[in-house]
Design a protein around this motif. Structure first.
Motif, PDB file in Angstrom:
ATOM      1  N   PHE A 125     -26.127 -44.613 -10.472  1.00 24.80           N
ATOM      2  CA  PHE A 125     -25.656 -44.995 -10.583  1.00 24.80           C
ATOM      3  C   PHE A 125     -23.953 -45.795 -10.731  1.00 24.80           C
ATOM      4  O   PHE A 125     -23.272 -47.085  -9.974  1.00 24.80           O
ATOM      5  CB  PHE A 125     -26.193 -45.314 -11.806  1.00 24.80           C
ATOM      6  N   LYS A 126     -23.647 -44.330 -10.951  1.00 27.97           N
ATOM      7  CA  LYS A 126     -22.388 -44.748 -10.758  1.00 27.97           C
ATOM      8  C   LYS A 126     -21.537 -45.633  -9.702  1.00 27.97           C
ATOM      9  O   LYS A 126     -20.930 -45.352  -9.048  1.00 27.97           O
ATOM     10  CB  LYS A 126     -21.472 -43.609 -11.030  1.00 27.97           C
ATOM     11  N   ARG A 127     -22.246 -44.228  -8.505  1.00 25.82           N
ATOM     12  CA  ARG A 127     -22.198 -44.578  -6.610  1.00 25.82           C
ATOM     13  C   ARG A 127     -22.561 -45.791  -6.721  1.00 25.82           C
ATOM     14  O   ARG A 127     -21.741 -46.711  -5.952  1.00 25.82           O
ATOM     15  CB  ARG A 127     -22.322 -43.775  -6.450  1.00 25.82           C
ATOM     16  N   ASN A 128     -23.554 -46.488  -6.906  1.00 21.31           N
ATOM     17  CA  ASN A 128     -23.664 -47.448  -6.866  1.00 21.31           C
ATOM     18  C   ASN A 128     -23.196 -49.396  -7.273  1.00 21.31           C
ATOM     19  O   ASN A 128     -23.302 -50.332  -6.883  1.00 21.31           O
ATOM     20  CB  ASN A 128     -25.331 -48.275  -6.744  1.00 21.31           C
ATOM     21  N   ALA A 137     -15.879 -54.068  -5.882  1.00 21.53           N
ATOM     22  CA  ALA A 137     -16.473 -53.618  -4.211  1.00 21.53           C
ATOM     23  C   ALA A 137     -17.829 -55.062  -4.148  1.00 21.53           C
ATOM     24  O   ALA A 137     -17.741 -55.493  -3.739  1.00 21.53           O
ATOM     25  CB  ALA A 137     -17.955 -52.734  -3.858  1.00 21.53           C
ATOM     26  N   CYS A 138     -17.697 -54.977  -5.360  1.00 22.34           N
ATOM     27  CA  CYS A 138     -18.976 -56.511  -5.680  1.00 22.34           C
ATOM     28  C   CYS A 138     -18.248 -57.852  -6.812  1.00 22.34           C
ATOM     29  O   CYS A 138     -18.806 -58.730  -7.146  1.00 22.34           O
ATOM     30  CB  CYS A 138     -20.161 -56.019  -6.447  1.00 22.34           C
ATOM     31  N   ALA A 139     -17.221 -57.836  -6.547  1.00 18.11           N
ATOM     32  CA  ALA A 139     -16.115 -59.072  -7.433  1.00 18.11           C
ATOM     33  C   ALA A 139     -16.952 -60.137  -6.892  1.00 18.11           C
ATOM     34  O   ALA A 139     -16.771 -61.053  -7.324  1.00 18.11           O
ATOM     35  CB  ALA A 139     -14.767 -58.642  -6.944  1.00 18.11           C
ATOM     36  N   GLN A 190     -20.918 -58.044 -14.797  1.00 20.95           N
ATOM     37  CA  GLN A 190     -20.564 -57.347 -14.343  1.00 20.95           C
ATOM     38  C   GLN A 190     -20.644 -57.059 -12.408  1.00 20.95           C
ATOM     39  O   GLN A 190     -21.659 -57.037 -11.877  1.00 20.95           O
ATOM     40  CB  GLN A 190     -20.815 -56.299 -15.249  1.00 20.95           C
ATOM     41  N   ALA A 191     -20.038 -56.117 -11.777  1.00 21.58           N
ATOM     42  CA  ALA A 191     -20.579 -55.625 -10.488  1.00 21.58           C
ATOM     43  C   ALA A 191     -21.136 -55.138 -10.271  1.00 21.58           C
ATOM     44  O   ALA A 191     -20.822 -53.645 -11.330  1.00 21.58           O
ATOM     45  CB  ALA A 191     -19.208 -55.252  -9.986  1.00 21.58           C
ATOM     46  N   LEU A 192     -22.759 -54.980  -9.374  1.00 21.02           N
ATOM     47  CA  LEU A 192     -23.162 -53.666  -9.219  1.00 21.02           C
ATOM     48  C   LEU A 192     -23.632 -53.809  -7.951  1.00 21.02           C
ATOM     49  O   LEU A 192     -24.513 -55.254  -7.797  1.00 21.02           O
ATOM     50  CB  LEU A 192     -24.538 -54.567 -10.421  1.00 21.02           C
ATOM     51  N   ALA A 193     -23.531 -52.687  -7.418  1.00 16.34           N
ATOM     52  CA  ALA A 193     -24.182 -53.136  -5.986  1.00 16.34           C
ATOM     53  C   ALA A 193     -25.749 -52.144  -5.789  1.00 16.34           C
ATOM     54  O   ALA A 193     -26.037 -50.753  -7.000  1.00 16.34           O
ATOM     55  CB  ALA A 193     -23.356 -52.076  -5.192  1.00 16.34           C
ATOM     56  N   LEU A 194     -26.726 -53.142  -6.117  1.00 15.56           N
ATOM     57  CA  LEU A 194     -28.163 -52.074  -5.902  1.00 15.56           C
ATOM     58  C   LEU A 194     -28.328 -51.071  -5.032  1.00 15.56           C
ATOM     59  O   LEU A 194     -27.722 -50.877  -4.180  1.00 15.56           O
ATOM     60  CB  LEU A 194     -28.864 -53.551  -5.660  1.00 15.56           C
ATOM     61  N   THR A 251     -39.975 -59.686 -11.674  1.00 19.16           N
ATOM     62  CA  THR A 251     -38.991 -59.562 -11.840  1.00 19.16           C
ATOM     63  C   THR A 251     -38.040 -59.993 -10.296  1.00 19.16           C
ATOM     64  O   THR A 251     -38.872 -59.912  -9.390  1.00 19.16           O
ATOM     65  CB  THR A 251     -39.000 -57.999 -11.640  1.00 19.16           C
ATOM     66  N   THR A 252     -37.366 -60.616 -10.486  1.00 19.23           N
ATOM     67  CA  THR A 252     -36.656 -61.730  -9.092  1.00 19.23           C
ATOM     68  C   THR A 252     -35.121 -61.566  -9.355  1.00 19.23           C
ATOM     69  O   THR A 252     -34.497 -61.556 -10.827  1.00 19.23           O
ATOM     70  CB  THR A 252     -37.041 -62.925  -9.049  1.00 19.23           C
ATOM     71  N   LEU A 253     -34.640 -60.481  -8.073  1.00 17.33           N
ATOM     72  CA  LEU A 253     -33.153 -60.923  -8.249  1.00 17.33           C
ATOM     73  C   LEU A 253     -32.785 -61.494  -7.049  1.00 17.33           C
ATOM     74  O   LEU A 253     -33.388 -61.694  -6.376  1.00 17.33           O
ATOM     75  CB  LEU A 253     -32.687 -59.296  -7.950  1.00 17.33           C
ATOM     76  N   LEU A 254     -31.550 -62.284  -7.064  1.00 12.06           N
ATOM     77  CA  LEU A 254     -30.978 -63.068  -6.051  1.00 12.06           C
ATOM     78  C   LEU A 254     -29.439 -61.325  -6.011  1.00 12.06           C
ATOM     79  O   LEU A 254     -28.697 -61.689  -7.107  1.00 12.06           O
ATOM     80  CB  LEU A 254     -30.267 -64.025  -6.856  1.00 12.06           C
ATOM     81  N   ILE A 255     -29.595 -61.249  -4.714  1.00  9.30           N
ATOM     82  CA  ILE A 255     -28.942 -60.496  -4.179  1.00  9.30           C
ATOM     83  C   ILE A 255     -28.147 -61.594  -3.047  1.00  9.30           C
ATOM     84  O   ILE A 255     -28.431 -61.827  -1.582  1.00  9.30           O
ATOM     85  CB  ILE A 255     -29.542 -59.269  -3.730  1.00  9.30           C
ATOM     86  N   ASP A 256     -26.031 -60.552  -3.007  1.00  9.96           N
ATOM     87  CA  ASP A 256     -25.776 -61.513  -2.059  1.00  9.96           C
ATOM     88  C   ASP A 256     -25.471 -60.350  -0.896  1.00  9.96           C
ATOM     89  O   ASP A 256     -26.555 -59.646  -0.755  1.00  9.96           O
ATOM     90  CB  ASP A 256     -23.971 -61.308  -2.843  1.00  9.96           C
TER      91      ASP A 256
END
Length: 220
Positions: free
Chosen positions: A40-43, A48-50, A75-79, A185-190
């Motif tokens: 999770f920390k590495r994700n 990185a997701c600013a 907050q920045a979160l890389a999935l 569940t739905t996520l919008l991902i860049d």
């Protein structure tokens, strides 16, 4: 040399604390392995997701009407690099969609709200799908693998690619990071694989509100 009683007690206490410290380190390592804490920390590396967070802030005014429950990322979160199967049973990973904005949806035939929104997701893909955007709907039925395909065919959902995870691991992976509490569940991902926002529960994805929200996310 014979130690004074006070010194002996001090050394014994010191050895006890050192032993406790070793146990805590080992326990922490085990927890990281089991629950993915380290992953999770590495994700979510700093900065990185600013860009995704900036897009989320821009989308905030569009989270209204039929998509009022859409929660923009704060907050920045890389999935995590979620794994699932395509229609040919080939293994696919979320990272294969890098460079495209993705609306990731988890659904199942036993979930009535999921079934209700699938035709709308089909329309959204028909309207906006292309090189820059795709609706990736992942079925998590764990029993009859033919049932989801037959149901989609029966209701006329023909614009979505077929993706499935019979182990439902993709749901658990998102649950670990707090992005899956129920179905759908739905996520919008860049395009970088970062969260723009999440919607827990169903939505009318073919509505003007939803199309406006997704279109705004695609604007540079």
């Amino acid at each position: 040399m014979i130690l004074a009683p006070r010194q002996s007690r001090y050394d014994a206490r010191r050895r006890q604390l050192l032993a406790i410290g070793v146990v805590l380190v080992v326990a922490g390592s085990v927890a990281a392995a089991v629950y993915g804490i380290g992953a999770f920390k590495r994700n979510a590396p700093d900065g990185a997701c600013a860009g995704a967070v900036e897009v989320a802030r821009r989308l905030s005014p569009f989270a209204r009407g039929e998509v009022a429950a859409f929660a923009v990322a704060e907050q920045a979160l890389a999935l995590p690099d979620l794994a699932f199967r395509d229609a040919s049973a080939g293994e696919r990973h979320l990272s294969q969609w890098r460079g495209r904005t993705v609306l990731l949806n988890l659904w199942a035939t036993w979930c009535v709200p999921c079934r209700k929104e699938m035709p709308a997701l089909n329309v959204l893909e028909q309207q906006l799908g292309g090189p820059r955007f795709e609706v990736v709907a992942v079925n998590i039925d764990t029993r009859d693998s033919n049932k989801p395909r037959e149901w989609l065919r029966d209701v006329g959902v023909d614009k979505l690619g077929y993706y499935a995870d019979p182990s439902a691991r993709v749901f658990q992976d998102l649950k670990i990071i707090g992005r899956a509490a129920g179905m759908p569940t739905t996520l919008l991902i860049d395009p970088a694989g970062c969260e723009i926002g999440t919607l827990a529960g169903p939505a009318e994805w073919a509505s003007r509100d939803a199309v406006t929200l997704v279109t705004a996310a695609l604007e540079k």
